[in-house]
Design an enzyme around this catalytic site. Structure first.
Site, PDB file in Angstrom:
ATOM      1  CD  GLU A  38      -2.871  -1.199   2.360  1.00  0.00           C
ATOM      2  OE1 GLU A  38      -3.858  -1.954   2.305  1.00  0.00           O
ATOM      3  OE2 GLU A  38      -2.609  -0.500   3.355  1.00  0.00           O
ATOM      4  CG  HIS A  91      -8.891   6.159   2.263  1.00  0.00           C
ATOM      5  ND1 HIS A  91      -8.876   5.938   0.905  1.00  0.00           N
ATOM      6  CD2 HIS A  91      -8.262   5.088   2.813  1.00  0.00           C
ATOM      7  CE1 HIS A  91      -8.276   4.798   0.653  1.00  0.00           C
ATOM      8  NE2 HIS A  91      -7.892   4.256   1.802  1.00  0.00           N
ATOM      9  NE  ARG A 102      -4.333   5.213   3.587  1.00  0.00           N
ATOM     10  CZ  ARG A 102      -4.955   4.391   4.419  1.00  0.00           C
ATOM     11  NH1 ARG A 102      -5.409   4.856   5.574  1.00  0.00           N
ATOM     12  NH2 ARG A 102      -5.131   3.125   4.111  1.00  0.00           N
ATOM     13  CG  HIS A 124      -9.763   6.453   6.313  1.00  0.00           C
ATOM     14  ND1 HIS A 124     -10.735   5.494   6.137  1.00  0.00           N
ATOM     15  CD2 HIS A 124      -8.588   5.776   6.462  1.00  0.00           C
ATOM     16  CE1 HIS A 124     -10.178   4.283   6.177  1.00  0.00           C
ATOM     17  NE2 HIS A 124      -8.891   4.433   6.386  1.00  0.00           N
ATOM     18  NE  ARG A 143      -4.424   5.110   9.747  1.00  0.00           N
ATOM     19  CZ  ARG A 143      -4.860   4.185   8.887  1.00  0.00           C
ATOM     20  NH1 ARG A 143      -4.238   3.014   8.805  1.00  0.00           N
ATOM     21  NH2 ARG A 143      -5.897   4.421   8.115  1.00  0.00           N
TER      22      ARG A 143
END
Length: 532
Positions: A116, A239, A285, A346, A381
């Protein structure tokens, strides 16, 4: 009054993992405001990050986490959680979690690891695209078999009970919690000198979110009212890829889709992430969300698109069965068509300030999972570190608690005062609750979103102060309900996000403001708030 050795508020991966370990040392109550399976964990798609491959290393995982955190991670905490990860993965497997495997040429099997955004290696363990649901299933099955654990479903925590609230001023500690039984409307006192918050995040404070309806910031709001320190609430992760469809506002398109080669493109099929970051579609992100926001504002488009149609249809259906099925339900075949996506709120990177064992600044109160701010995530994060943090902190928190001697009974005794409703009456106009709920969420989306300004934040702060006064008056005059309690908590958390954002005079990670667009080395510290 009911007394327990441990009280856990929340039934996601953090709360359930803690309860299973704590039950070896005493009676545990799990308080959950809906059915036990309803949690943020159950909505997690992508997976859990941990070093399990010989091609990976703890150092690489630490490096990726620190880079994503934009200078605000606590490196010691990062190392502790990353190194503890593999043991917790084995524990989840022992509880019956079935992670996907792949067959090797010699006929043996190994974990099928995904990749990811922000990760330099494949290290994401997953169960197709419903990893959280699989973890929740296995842990709940283990909970059901344990005689020491009591699960109180449809019970919502109202407020923490502290020495200060009982009138003692020399010292303060948590003694228990008042809990609303939704079925009867009664409020009961639960007594324990070990209260563990595992309530998840606050995504519902925003109009558009990937979170379930339960994510109303309850743990942070209760801790704040009890006097515990709260940190880094300005860092709300959006997100990048939430499905853009009028009937599916909260459906997440997992980052794992990009990990398997999907590209972000505009309406004409042109990729754009190469203009924003060297890692393109696998950038952290915060960068991807801002890039999408910038593209939408530049072109006037309502969304961008995620294109994975170059992958074989069978691979897509097998790797992402839930995403494929849900999109089909809305008339979209992702094996042949691009997926319209937009950013949505998110993950809460800040929360109740704790140490690496989950201890808050209030004696007897602990926080684990998304509700806590341990220093792992910093200003942003790294994908799939959340489930890792939850199970590692649950284990460490329990070990730390049972290693400490129980406090001796103080002048307050064992009994807690019963809840008093006074002259409160039944709510006569529910429309007031729903109107305020909608106003908070729209205000936060418009003024405290991906890109901020000081003027917008000040406007939000002014309106939120008025709303908090209205809601508090409602709270004291009417009998409490779950809807009213959630509204009260939403208003509190929204205020904490805005106040924290106003204090950070720079742009860093998830906090980007047009008034201070550069990162300031002098601001490389946590934003810590405590109610006076």
């Amino acid at each position: 009054m009911n007394e327990f050795d441990f009280i856990v508020i929340g039934s996601g991966i953090a709360g359930l993992s803690f309860a299973l370990q704590a039950a070896q040392h005493g009676r545990v109550a799990i308080v959950t405001k809906r059915a036990r399976a309803e949690s943020n964990t159950a909505w997690a798609q992508g997976g859990i990050a941990s070093v399990t491959s010989t091609e990976d290393s703890f150092e690489l995982h630490v490096k990726d986490t620190l880079e994503a955190g934009a200078g605000l991670c606590d490196e010691q905490v990062v190392r502790t959680i990353v190194i503890d990860g593999p043991a917790r993965i084995r524990e989840l497997i022992d509880f019956g979690v079935h992670f996907d495997e792949r067959e090797l040429p010699d006929g043996s099997h190994e974990l099928d690891l995904g990749r990811e955004g922000g990760h330099s290696k494949r290290r994401i363990l997953h169960a197709r695209d419903v990893t959280g649901r699989e973890i929740e299933r296995a842990l709940l099955a283990a909970i059901a078999r344990h005689p020491q654990i009591t699960v109180l479903e449809n019970h919502m925590a109202v407020d923490l009970i502290t020495l200060g609230k009982l009138g003692f001023v020399s010292s303060d500690r948590c003694l228990g919690v008042y809990v609303l039984n939704e079925a009867t409307g009664d409020v009961v006192a639960l007594r324990s000198d070990r209260v563990v918050l595992a309530t998840g995040g606050c995504g519902k404070v925003y109009l558009y979110t990937t979170n379930p309806g339960i994510a109303t910031g309850d743990g942070v709001a209760m801790s704040w009212r009890a006097g515990a320190k709260v940190a880094n609430m300005e860092f709300i992760q959006f997100h990048p890829t939430c499905l853009f469809h009028p009937e599916a506002r909260s459906f997440l398109i997992s980052e794992a889709v990009r990990g398997e080669g999907a590209r972000l493109v505009d309406a004409k099929g042109r990729e754009f992430m190469s203009r924003y970051h060297a890692k393109k579609d696998l950038a952290p992100r915060d960068i991807v969300a801002r890039a999408i926001d910038a593209e939408m504002k530049r072109t006037g488009a309502q969304c961008v698109y995620l294109d994975i149609t170059h992958q074989p249809a069978d691979f897509i259906r097998d790797r992402f069965p839930n995403i494929h099925e849900v999109c089909l339900r809305y008339g979209l075949d992702i094996t042949k068509e691009r997926i319209p996506v937009v950013p949505a709120a998110h993950y809460q990177c800040g929360g109740v300030l704790t140490d690496e064992n989950g201890a808050s600044s209030l004696e007897g109160l602990y926080a684990i999972g998304e509700v806590a701010c341990t220093g792992l995530h910093g200003a942003n994060r790294l994908a799939s570190n959340s489930l890792l943090e939850a199970c590692v902190l649950a284990h460490r928190c329990c070990e730390a608690i049972v290693a400490r001697p129980r406090p001796e009974a103080g002048p307050w005794g064992k009994e807690l005062p019963p809840w008093k409703s006074g002259v409160a009456v039944d709510v006569d106009e529910l429309v007031v609750i729903y109107h305020n709920w909608d106003e908070i969420r729209r205000l936060m989306w418009d003024y405290v979103g991906i890109v901020r300004t000081t003027k917008r934040l000040q406007r939000a702060a002014t309106r939120l102060r008025n709303l908090e006064r209205e809601i508090q008056e409602f709270y004291w005059n009417f009998k409490i309900t779950t809807d009213l309690l959630e509204l009260r908590n939403l208003a509190t958390v929204a205020g904490l996000i805005v106040d924290s954002a106003l204090l950070r005079k720079e742009s860093r990670g998830l906090h980007y403001t047009l008034d201070y667009p550069e990162t300031d080395p002098a601001c490389r510290h946590a934003t810590v708030l405590r109610r006076s």
